[in-house]
Each structure stands twice: as structure tokens, then as C-alpha cells.
Design a protein around this motif. Structure first.
Motif, PDB file in Angstrom:
ATOM      1  N   GLU A 157      86.623   3.133  -3.818  1.00 15.04           N
ATOM      2  CA  GLU A 157      86.272   3.240  -2.411  1.00 15.04           C
ATOM      3  C   GLU A 157      86.426   1.880  -1.747  1.00 15.04           C
ATOM      4  O   GLU A 157      85.952   0.874  -2.268  1.00 15.04           O
ATOM      5  CB  GLU A 157      84.813   3.696  -2.331  1.00 15.04           C
ATOM      6  CG  GLU A 157      84.433   4.306  -1.012  1.00 15.04           C
ATOM      7  CD  GLU A 157      83.012   4.836  -1.063  1.00 15.04           C
ATOM      8  OE1 GLU A 157      82.840   5.991  -1.455  1.00 15.04           O
ATOM      9  OE2 GLU A 157      82.099   4.065  -0.731  1.00 15.04           O
ATOM     10  N   ILE A 158      87.098   1.869  -0.598  1.00 12.27           N
ATOM     11  CA  ILE A 158      87.183   0.634   0.195  1.00 12.27           C
ATOM     12  C   ILE A 158      86.769   0.969   1.628  1.00 12.27           C
ATOM     13  O   ILE A 158      86.504   2.129   1.923  1.00 12.27           O
ATOM     14  CB  ILE A 158      88.616   0.033   0.184  1.00 12.27           C
ATOM     15  CG1 ILE A 158      89.631   1.039   0.746  1.00 12.27           C
ATOM     16  CG2 ILE A 158      89.019  -0.402  -1.219  1.00 12.27           C
ATOM     17  CD1 ILE A 158      90.980   0.434   1.079  1.00 12.27           C
ATOM     18  N   GLU A 159      86.737  -0.020   2.507  1.00 15.88           N
ATOM     19  CA  GLU A 159      86.360   0.234   3.889  1.00 15.88           C
ATOM     20  C   GLU A 159      87.362   1.208   4.518  1.00 15.88           C
ATOM     21  O   GLU A 159      88.562   0.938   4.515  1.00 15.88           O
ATOM     22  CB  GLU A 159      86.347  -1.060   4.706  1.00 15.88           C
ATOM     23  CG  GLU A 159      85.311  -2.081   4.274  1.00 15.88           C
ATOM     24  CD  GLU A 159      85.766  -2.951   3.119  1.00 15.88           C
ATOM     25  OE1 GLU A 159      86.927  -2.841   2.698  1.00 15.88           O
ATOM     26  OE2 GLU A 159      84.934  -3.745   2.631  1.00 15.88           O
ATOM     27  N   GLY A 160      86.854   2.316   5.009  1.00 22.14           N
ATOM     28  CA  GLY A 160      87.707   3.259   5.722  1.00 22.14           C
ATOM     29  C   GLY A 160      88.723   4.000   4.871  1.00 22.14           C
ATOM     30  O   GLY A 160      89.699   4.521   5.392  1.00 22.14           O
ATOM     31  N   GLY A 161      88.530   4.053   3.570  1.00 19.54           N
ATOM     32  CA  GLY A 161      89.480   4.806   2.751  1.00 19.54           C
ATOM     33  C   GLY A 161      89.306   4.547   1.267  1.00 19.54           C
ATOM     34  O   GLY A 161      88.217   4.184   0.814  1.00 19.54           O
ATOM     35  N   LYS A 162      90.395   4.787   0.530  1.00 17.92           N
ATOM     36  CA  LYS A 162      90.342   4.501  -0.894  1.00 17.92           C
ATOM     37  C   LYS A 162      91.663   3.956  -1.398  1.00 17.92           C
ATOM     38  O   LYS A 162      92.719   4.228  -0.815  1.00 17.92           O
ATOM     39  CB  LYS A 162      89.922   5.744  -1.675  1.00 17.92           C
ATOM     40  CG  LYS A 162      90.691   6.990  -1.353  1.00 17.92           C
ATOM     41  CD  LYS A 162      89.942   8.213  -1.884  1.00 17.92           C
ATOM     42  CE  LYS A 162      90.643   9.474  -1.443  1.00 17.92           C
ATOM     43  NZ  LYS A 162      89.908  10.684  -1.783  1.00 17.92           N
TER      44      LYS A 162
END
Lengths: 248, 323
Positions: A157-162
Motif C-alpha cells: 500500500e502506498i499513498e493513493g494506490g498500491k
């Protein structure tokens, strides 16, 4: 294949946390402890990995005798072996990581699971530190994991997406909520876990690089204003946000 | 002799992120306090706005470039940074606490055998020692720490330190084309979620809880968030019920956030939720239960029905905006 999972024993997330007299630890009176919530995803993934590929699972925890309760829970869920690295002194993250890395190395584990962070000190660094110390690959914050032979495909998981990440074994994976649904321990599992031996070891003592000076209570927030009890209050709310708080 | 503060910048899609400018500002403040130099380093391919870092107080930026470095790779990024750190010997290393920074920093700390403090919300000199303050137990407490090793790494919580421009200066950029990349971990694809903004980075968050009654009612929350230019957040209860994705969860087992404005709709305020959002600058709560714990920390509260009040908020905001 040996699969290791590192787990921590932490205050229940619903617990009110108060500072102890030394200002460097918490007052544990009346605080219930649980398996670190993210570690439950790590335990589940270790079990699923074993179910798929065979091998042996080992849970490792560093802390006091109280951590046995958490190790016992892992055994009840189906983990084969439990090791307590017994140490009650203050250790910084890197010192904890070194002790865990030593044990993982002696276990010869090829795949290692961690929760993405422990909900007490919230550092979220130990998994990656262990990977570095062992010279293993690592993927943190993992919400989906596929192992095919030597190849690992993980979603993190990253900021605003993956991000879809590819790497190879040996690997350290840190588990984020969403990776799986942790199973409940069966009655049979709970009974079997009671009979299992928890191996105690004394970890090497490594020097700390980070010193805890003191714990503090965050500034208490004063309750604000109740503006109204129906939609007629909305106009005033928007005005306050615009003119007083200046946030919109 | 180490007399440098190194700040590690992050780019996404060829643009430096706001949290990196925040980190530059912090690094340059530390440097001027102890009379050190500030240097910034960035890894990527084509990056638009590197010179802009000069506006926030850093005059030298080293840009490591390769088309393969456009996306993050733990192995490639750490190898480049470790080589750079070993050759330039900075004493203090500042890293923005994004998903990239939080992944990278512990690798560097372990390799260099130096102290790391993550999630810092304040860095202050007290008796000539750099003291970092960070939340523990998801913000139920704060703790002060110091690093005792010579090299020190501080990872900053995004959105806490302000990135105000301090000059019109442009930074000098030295570009180094790198080969011999270690791509043993590699991002092969990035999937964006539909929601435009992530709660961890948003300045305004509109969150919904069980009081929203059903997943389809979150369209009200989405509409309000869009009008405010904010992100959609959710309580644990609604995430566990499968109404919203976990990436939106605010609280102890979700994200700990510090926006300027947090709007809590139909959220009663369990201790885990309050821990995750209590450091928001302004908190608005709408809940029909006047005794809900959320009102204990809200700046502005409306005790009432979210299905009556939220549509009214949307209408009022539209009116304000059209004026």
C-alpha cells in the motif's frame, strides 16, 4: 522451508494509556495486553504459506514472560514452535532487530513475516532492519502476496494506490491490514498449544543508538462549541470554518 | 569531519512531493542552527521541479538519474543512497515519512548502524542536543528521544512541518547518470485507487462512521470531500464491515493523521479513532448522540442527523463557492 514470524505483545488498542512514575514507561496497572493487531496478519500469512508449500513455522517474540501469552496464541492458531527472547530492558528498534535477526539466522528461516508496525511504539521499522541485517530482500506494508518457487510478487500500500513489487527469496514481508483474514484458534489448537513448550533464550545485548528521554501526555484538546441541533446550524458552521478557523 | 545535513527527497511521476519540501525546510533550519551545510539528494529519471528546492533553503541537489529509477526500488534506491552517504559523510539525515521514506530509512539505519527516529512531529535543540518528539500508542502519548550515535536519521511525519518558501533562490542541480542498478526488488506496476487524495497526505479529511448507516450513503461524504478539496476517511467499524477500503481507515490500526480540518460524520469516537485524528488542527463533528466522545475533542459540533445536516453542508458550501 522454515517460515518465521516475529510477534509482539502490546496493550489492547482500547486501553487508556498512562505514564509510569519513571516517565519512561507506561503504567501497566489495569491494562489488558493482546497480540499486536498487525502481527495477527503476519501469523495468518505464515500459516497459509506453510499450508501451501509445507515446511515449519516458528514464532519469535522479544520481551518479558508476559509475551508467552502472545506466543501461546500463535501456537493455538497453528504455529509449530515458539521462542521467547527474554529481555525486559529498554531496547531501541535496531537493537531489537539485531536480536531477532540473530535468532532468524540460527533458525535458517527463508521467509520472515512481521506486522507492519507494533501499535505501542509505532516505529514500523524492525522488519526492514532485520532484512538489512540478514541481507534478505524485503517488501513492507504488504496487502497481497504470491509466492511461486523462488519468486515473490507482493502488493504494497502506498499513498493513493498500491505498488506491485517483484523480488526473490529469502525475503522479509511486513503485513498490512487487508493481507488476509486471521483465523480464530480452534479449541483443539488451544488445547494443543497448552502442551507445547515455549523455548526461552537470552538474546545478545546490543548497544542502543536511540535514548528515550521521557513520555508526555499530548496537550488536551478543549471541547469546542455545539453550534446547533439541526440543519439550521450549518450556515453558522460554514461561516466559522471560513472566518474563524480560516480552513475553507 | 561530518558537517552536513542530508535531506532525501522523493518524486512521484517526475515531480517532487510536498512532504519533501517540508523536509528541506526542516533540514535547512537545523543546518543554520549548527552552522552545517544542507545537501539534498533525489533519485529518479526526468524530474520537473528540482530547482524549486532552493526556495525552501537548499542550494545543492544531487540527482541520481536512470529510466529504471522512475519507480521506487528498495534495493536500487538504498544502494545509491548508501554509496552517497558513505562518500559524503553527513551527520544528520532527514527523510520524509511517506510510504517510500518509511521503507527506505530503516534499511539505511541498519546498514550504517545508526539511530533512527521515525514519525517525528517536532525537532528541537535543547541544551545543544537535537531532541525529537514523536507520538506513541497512536498518539495517546508523546515521547522525546535523542540519537546517541554519530550519524542520526530523522523521519518526519508528512503535513506537520510547514513548507513555506523562504527565498526565490534556485538550487544548483548536479545530475549523475547511474548504472549498475541493484534491481533485486522492483516495482513493476503502480495501481492508483479511484479516490484522488490519500488521507495520509490530505490537508482536509471528511470521515464517515457507522452513523452513515450503509455503504451507498458514503456518496454524501465523497461529495462533501470533493467540495472541500479533501480526502475521504473512514472509521474502523465501517472498514471492518467492508463498506470502505482499509486504505481510508483513520485510527490506531489505520492511519494516524494530522490535517488542518477533520470532519467526523456519524463517528462516535472510539478511543482508537480519537488517537488517530486528535492532532488535527480543527475538528468538526456531526452525530446524533450528544454524549458521543467525539464531541469531547471537536472544535465545532452539531448534535443531529447526518442525513439532514450533510446535505445542508453540501448546499451551503456550493453557495459559498459560487459567490
Amino acid at each position: 522451508m522454515k517460515i518465521a514470524v516475529c510477534i509482539n505483545h502490546v496493550p489492547d488498542t482500547a486501553a487508556k494509556i498512562n505514564i509510569g512514575n519513571d516517565r519512561k514507561s507506561i503504567d501497566t496497572a489495569g491494562v489488558a495486553y493482546v497480540v499486536n493487531p498487525y502481527d495477527e496478519f503476519a501469523i495468518e500469512e505464515a500459516l497459509k504459506t506453510k499450508e501451501k508449500f509445507g515446511g515449519e513455522t516458528v514464532a519469535i517474540s522479544l520481551g518479558s514472560d508476559a509475551n508467552k501469552e502472545t506466543l501461546r496464541k500463535a501456537l493455538a492458531m497453528g504455529i509449530d514452535e515458539a521462542i521467547l527472547l527474554k529481555d525486559e530492558s529498554y531496547r531501541d528498534s535496531l537493537s531489537v532487530a539485531k536480536a531477532l535477526a540473530d535468532e532468524i539466522k540460527s533458525q535458517n528461516a527463508e521467509i520472515v513475516f512481521f506486522g507492519k508496525q507494533s501499535v505501542d511504539f509505532d516505529n514500523g521499522v524492525i522488519g526492514q532492519m532485520v532484512a538489512e541485517l540478514l541481507n534478505y530482500n524485503s517488501v513492507s506494508n504488504v496487502i497481497k502476496l504470491i509466492i511461486e518457487g523462488n519468486k515473490i510478487t507482493a502488493e504494497r500500500e502506498i499513498e493513493g494506490g498500491k505498488e506491485i513489487v517483484e523480488t526473490t527469496l529469502p525475503v522479509v514481508i511486513t503485513a498490512q491490514k487487508g493481507l488476509n483474514e486471521p483465523r480464530y484458534a480452534s479449541l483443539k489448537g488451544i488445547m494443543a498449544a497448552k502442551k507445547k513448550n515455549i523455548i526461552e533464550k537470552i538474546p545478545a545485548n546490543y548497544q542502543n543508538n536511540v535514548e528515550l528521554i521521557e513520555m508526555k501526555k499530548p496537550a488536551s484538546k478543549q471541547p469546542g462549541r455545539i453550534i446547533g441541533t439541526d440543519a439550521s446550524a450549518v450556515q453558522e458552521l460554514i461561516r466559522l470554518l471560513k472566518e474563524e478557523a480560516k480552513v475553507i | 569531519m561530518a558537517n552536513k545535513v542530508l535531506v532525501i527527497l522523493e518524486q512521484r511521476n517526475g515531480k517532487i512531493k510536498k512532504s519533501s519540501f517540508e523536509a528541506v525546510k526542516v533540514a535547512s533550519e537545523i543546518s543554520s542552527r549548527i552552522n552545517y551545510e544542507t545537501e539534498a539528494v533525489i533519485i529518479g529519471n526526468n524530474i520537473e521541479n528540482i530547482e524549486e528546492t532552493g526556495n525552501y533553503g537548499v542550494s545543492n541537489v544531487v540527482h541520481f538519474r536512470n529510466p529504471e529509477l522512475e519507480n521506487y526500488s528498495t534495493s536500487a534506491y538504498k544502494k545509491i543512497l548508501l554509496e552517497h552517504i558513505n562518500s559524503t559523510n553527513p551527520e544528520i539525515i532527514i527523510i520524509p515519512g511517506t510510504s517510500l521514506g518509511k521503507d527506505l530509512a530503516p534499511h539505511i539505519s541498519a546498514k550504517l548502524d545508526c539511530g533512527l527516529i521515525s514519525d517525528c512531529i517536532a525537532l528541537n535543540y535543547t541544551n545543544n542536543e537535537l531532541i525529537a518528539t514523536r507520538p506513541i500508542f497512536a498518539g495517546k502519548l508523546l515521547a522525546d528521544f535523542k540519537v546517541t550515535s554519530t550519524k542520526k536519521i530523522f523521519v518526519l511525519r508528512p503535513n506537520v512541518f510547514k513548507a513555506d518558501k523562504i527565498s526565490d533562490m534556485k538550487a544548483d542541480v548536479k545530475t549523475i547518470d547511474v548504472d549498475n542498478l541493484d534491481l533485486s526488488t522492483k516495482v513493476i506496476e503502480i495501481k492508483k485507487t479511484d479516490t484522488k487524495l490519500d488521507v495520509a497526505e490530505a490537508d482536509i479529511i471528511v470521515s464517515g462512521g457507522r452513523g452513515m448507516k450503509a455503504p451507498e450513503n458514503f456518496k454524501l461524504i465523497e461529495e462533501l470531500a470533493e467540495l472541500l478539496g479533501g480526502a475521504v476517511g473512514a472509521s474502523r467499524a465501517v472498514v471492518d464491515a467492508g463498506w470502505r477500503p482499509h486504505s481510508e481507515q483513520v485510527g490506531q490500526t489505520g492511519k494516524t493523521v494530522s490535517p488542518t480540518l477533520y470532519v467526523a460524520l456519524g463517528i462516535s469516537g472510539a478511543i482508537q479513532h480519537l488517537a488517530g485524528m486528535r492532532s488535527s488542527k480543527y475538528i468538526v463533528a456531526v452525530n446524533k448522540d450528544k454524549d458521543a466522545p467525539i464531541f469531547q475533542i471537536a472544535d465545532y459540533g452539531i448534535v443531529g442527523d447526518v442525513f439532514e445536516i450533510v446535505p445542508a453542508m453540501i448546499e451551503e458550501l456550493k453557495k459559498v463557492k459560487s459567490n
